[in-house]
Design a protein around this motif. Structure first.
Motif, short mmCIF file in Angstrom:
data_model
loop_
_atom_site.label_atom_id
_atom_site.label_comp_id
_atom_site.label_asym_id
_atom_site.label_seq_id
_atom_site.Cartn_x
_atom_site.Cartn_y
_atom_site.Cartn_z
N GLU A 93 0.84 -1.19 0.00
CA GLU A 93 0.00 0.00 0.00
C GLU A 93 0.88 1.24 0.00
N THR A 94 0.26 2.37 -0.36
CA THR A 94 0.96 3.65 -0.33
C THR A 94 0.11 4.68 0.40
N ARG A 95 0.76 5.74 0.82
CA ARG A 95 0.10 6.90 1.40
C ARG A 95 0.76 8.14 0.79
N CYS A 96 0.02 9.22 0.72
CA CYS A 96 0.64 10.47 0.29
C CYS A 96 1.10 11.22 1.53
N TYR A 97 1.95 12.20 1.32
CA TYR A 97 2.52 12.95 2.43
C TYR A 97 1.42 13.60 3.28
N GLY A 98 0.38 14.11 2.63
CA GLY A 98 -0.73 14.73 3.36
C GLY A 98 -1.46 13.74 4.25
N GLU A 99 -1.67 12.52 3.77
CA GLU A 99 -2.32 11.49 4.57
C GLU A 99 -1.48 11.14 5.79
N LEU A 100 -0.18 11.06 5.59
CA LEU A 100 0.71 10.75 6.70
C LEU A 100 0.70 11.88 7.72
N ALA A 101 0.71 13.12 7.23
CA ALA A 101 0.66 14.28 8.13
C ALA A 101 -0.65 14.27 8.93
N ALA A 102 -1.75 13.99 8.26
CA ALA A 102 -3.05 13.94 8.95
C ALA A 102 -3.07 12.83 10.00
N ALA A 103 -2.48 11.68 9.66
CA ALA A 103 -2.43 10.57 10.62
C ALA A 103 -1.62 10.93 11.86
N LEU A 104 -0.69 11.86 11.70
CA LEU A 104 0.12 12.33 12.84
C LEU A 104 -0.58 13.45 13.61
N GLY A 105 -1.77 13.84 13.14
CA GLY A 105 -2.49 14.93 13.78
C GLY A 105 -1.95 16.30 13.39
N ARG A 106 -1.24 16.37 12.29
CA ARG A 106 -0.64 17.62 11.80
C ARG A 106 -0.97 17.78 10.31
N PRO A 107 -2.23 18.00 9.99
CA PRO A 107 -2.66 17.99 8.59
C PRO A 107 -1.97 19.00 7.68
N LYS A 108 -1.39 20.05 8.25
CA LYS A 108 -0.72 21.06 7.42
C LYS A 108 0.79 20.84 7.33
N ALA A 109 1.26 19.71 7.82
CA ALA A 109 2.70 19.47 7.88
C ALA A 109 3.20 18.52 6.80
N SER A 110 2.54 18.48 5.64
CA SER A 110 2.95 17.51 4.63
C SER A 110 4.37 17.75 4.13
N ARG A 111 4.80 19.00 4.03
CA ARG A 111 6.18 19.27 3.59
C ARG A 111 7.18 18.83 4.65
N LYS A 153 6.49 -2.24 -6.66
CA LYS A 153 6.00 -3.32 -7.53
C LYS A 153 6.24 -4.68 -6.87
N HIS A 154 7.38 -4.84 -6.24
CA HIS A 154 7.71 -6.09 -5.56
C HIS A 154 6.67 -6.39 -4.46
N GLU A 155 6.35 -5.39 -3.66
CA GLU A 155 5.38 -5.59 -2.57
C GLU A 155 3.98 -5.80 -3.11
N GLN A 156 3.61 -5.07 -4.16
CA GLN A 156 2.28 -5.24 -4.74
C GLN A 156 2.15 -6.61 -5.38
N ALA A 157 3.23 -7.11 -5.99
CA ALA A 157 3.20 -8.46 -6.57
C ALA A 157 3.03 -9.51 -5.47
#
Length: 175
Positions: A93-111, A153-157
């Motif tokens: 699976e993948t996540r975008c930087y914004g999703e990871l920031a939101a999961a950390l409770g810092r939705p504006k910290a994607s950079r 690709k390796h993990e998705q396979a």
């Protein structure tokens, strides 16, 4: 403090492993763009790396595994928070930087999340390759975008072959 080093041959090329007496300090892919710290007391030895070598062998062979080697990661509190969050992203699976920031409770910290992600010293085991751009495209990777694409690709396979991939057990980095 002693530091150990070992060169591991993988499908991606030679990976440099370093460790302290506490645990793995870095796993650097062949095209890693940052300097790997070197200790005056560095010891070339396979022995301290046997558990990680066994797990990497299984991973590259396509076996679904949860890495559980001790880590000795040094970083800021925020970097360590991001690195722990990376370990919660399931293989395949993948996540975008914004999703990871939101999961950390810092939705504006994607950079800031992106910067911490880029400083991750332990590739694959702390899976920074699973973080992509908001548009779904691969973005910067200290090991090179070709390696990032290969790992995904390796993990998705593995996942599509019916393996029950479990996310790695989060290991609290040392501060």
């Amino acid at each position: 403090m002693k530091q150990y080093r070992y060169l591991y041959t993988s499908p991606l090329g030679t990976i440099t492993l370093t460790a302290s007496d506490k645990g793995l300090t870095s796993l650097s892919l062949p095209d890693y763009k940052y300097d790997i710290p070197v200790s005056d007391e560095e010891i070339e030895s396979r022995e301290p790396f046997e558990p990680v070598i066994a797990q990497l062998d299984r991973y590259f062979a396509g076996e679904a595994i949860a890495f559980d080697v001790p880590l000795d990661m040094l970083g800021t509190d925020f970097q360590c928070e991001v690195w722990q969050a990376l370990q919660a992203i399931p293989p395949g699976e993948t996540r975008c930087y914004g999703e990871l920031a939101a999961a950390l409770g810092r939705p504006k910290a994607s950079r800031a999340v992106g910067a911490a992600n880029g400083q991750n010293p332990i590739a694959i085991i702390v899976p920074c390759h699973r973080v992509i751009g908001k548009n779904g495209k691969l973005t910067g990777y200290a090991g090179g975008l070709n390696a990032k694409a290969w790992l995904l690709k390796h993990e998705q396979a593995m996942a599509s072959e019916g393996f029950s991939l479990q996310p790695p057990t989060p290991v609290e980095p040392a501060i």
